[in-house]
Enzyme design. Structure first.
Site, PDB file in Angstrom:
ATOM      1  N   THR A 143       4.865   0.801  -4.564  1.00  0.00           N
ATOM      2  CA  THR A 143       4.409  -0.573  -4.807  1.00  0.00           C
ATOM      3  C   THR A 143       4.475  -0.977  -6.286  1.00  0.00           C
ATOM      4  O   THR A 143       4.806  -2.129  -6.590  1.00  0.00           O
ATOM      5  CB  THR A 143       2.983  -0.780  -4.254  1.00  0.00           C
ATOM      6  OG1 THR A 143       2.998  -0.560  -2.838  1.00  0.00           O
ATOM      7  CG2 THR A 143       2.471  -2.181  -4.530  1.00  0.00           C
TER       8      THR A 143
ATOM      9  N   ASP B  46       0.828  -1.209   0.000  1.00  0.00           N
ATOM     10  CA  ASP B  46       0.000   0.000   0.000  1.00  0.00           C
ATOM     11  C   ASP B  46       0.867   1.266   0.000  1.00  0.00           C
ATOM     12  O   ASP B  46       0.596   2.230   0.703  1.00  0.00           O
ATOM     13  CB  ASP B  46      -0.902  -0.004   1.240  1.00  0.00           C
ATOM     14  CG  ASP B  46      -2.126   0.883   1.074  1.00  0.00           C
ATOM     15  OD1 ASP B  46      -2.513   1.170  -0.074  1.00  0.00           O
ATOM     16  OD2 ASP B  46      -2.699   1.307   2.097  1.00  0.00           O
ATOM     17  N   CYS B  47       1.907   1.238  -0.824  1.00  0.00           N
ATOM     18  CA  CYS B  47       2.908   2.305  -0.854  1.00  0.00           C
ATOM     19  C   CYS B  47       2.955   2.948  -2.236  1.00  0.00           C
ATOM     20  O   CYS B  47       2.602   2.313  -3.246  1.00  0.00           O
ATOM     21  CB  CYS B  47       4.280   1.714  -0.498  1.00  0.00           C
ATOM     22  SG  CYS B  47       5.666   2.864  -0.626  1.00  0.00           S
ATOM     23  N   GLY B  48       3.405   4.185  -2.283  1.00  0.00           N
ATOM     24  CA  GLY B  48       3.547   4.854  -3.577  1.00  0.00           C
ATOM     25  C   GLY B  48       4.544   4.172  -4.488  1.00  0.00           C
ATOM     26  O   GLY B  48       4.498   4.329  -5.711  1.00  0.00           O
TER      27      GLY B  48
END
Length: 226
Positions: A104, A100-102
């Site tokens: 990803t 759930d990361c920028g």
């Protein structure tokens, strides 16, 4: 006024169409995850403008580690025991991952590296919830997310902690302790920080999250070019 409204509507439709296209095939992804996947190319364009060399830290020549890398052990995401000796003779790219990361969408680039250099490289993902709780799921959910949405086939470790502290994974203790790896004390700065180890178990470089897997310096290091 009508012309401006038409242009604005066209732009909205264009952006909506782009996000729809880039997320075709996405399964069980939240709205945030889909947005981040679409926004990643823009994020990388900004990073390139800020400086091509930013976030890259390379060893000054071959440095023999005081503690052998190939003696390290870890647990796979399916619960099996593994050790780094199985990758002796190949380079290893160790990456702390999150769903759930920028960053990803870098799963795409990591999988591309694994496929392109399958005979000389092993990419290993270490899921961790250390940064803003961006990996809240359990091992089964993480494995399913990576496989369905990014086609990940490279090994994933069981979820653990990669930041310095009493719970830091032993692999990351080695990667961030110059008394063990020979020179580097830099911990992961965020999700998708990357450590490259050569065929003889020597730490070659540390690449921060903003450095895309397709970066020229990563590719040249994998290929063994100066």
């Amino acid at each position: 006024m009508i012309k401006k409204t038409w242009i604005l509507s066209a732009l909205v439709l264009l952006v909506a169409g782009y996000f729809w296209l880039i997320n075709i095939g996405a399964e069980n992804m939240t709205g945030r995850q889909k947005f981040l996947r679409g926004a990643y190319p823009v994020l990388q364009a900004i990073n390139r403008l800020l400086g091509a060399k930013k976030g890259k830290h390379m060893a000054e020549g071959p440095i023999k580690p005081p503690s052998p890398f190939h003696e390290l052990k870890w647990t796979t995401i399916s619960g099996e025991q593994a050790d780094m000796s199985q990758f002796r003779g190949r380079k290893v790219l160790v990456v702390n991952t999150a769903s759930d990361c920028g960053f990803t969408p870098q799963f795409d680039g990591l999988q591309a590296l694994q496929e392109r250099y399958a005979d000389r490289l092993a990419v290993i993902g270490f899921p961790a919830n250390d940064f803003k709780q961006q990996e809240k799921g359990g091992d089964a959910d993480i494995a399913q997310f990576c496989r369905r949405n990014y086609g990940v086939t490279f090994p994933l470790a069981a979820k653990s902690s990669v930041v310095k502290g009493p719970n830091q994974h032993p692999v990351y203790v080695w990667l961030t302790d110059p008394g063990k790896n020979g020179w580097n004390d830099r911990p992961p700065v965020w999700n998708f920080s990357k450590y490259l180890v050569d065929e003889e178990g020597r730490l070659v470089g540390f690449f921060e999250s903003s450095v895309d897997p397709s970066d020229r310096d990563i590719v040249m290091s994998i290929e063994g070019r100066p």
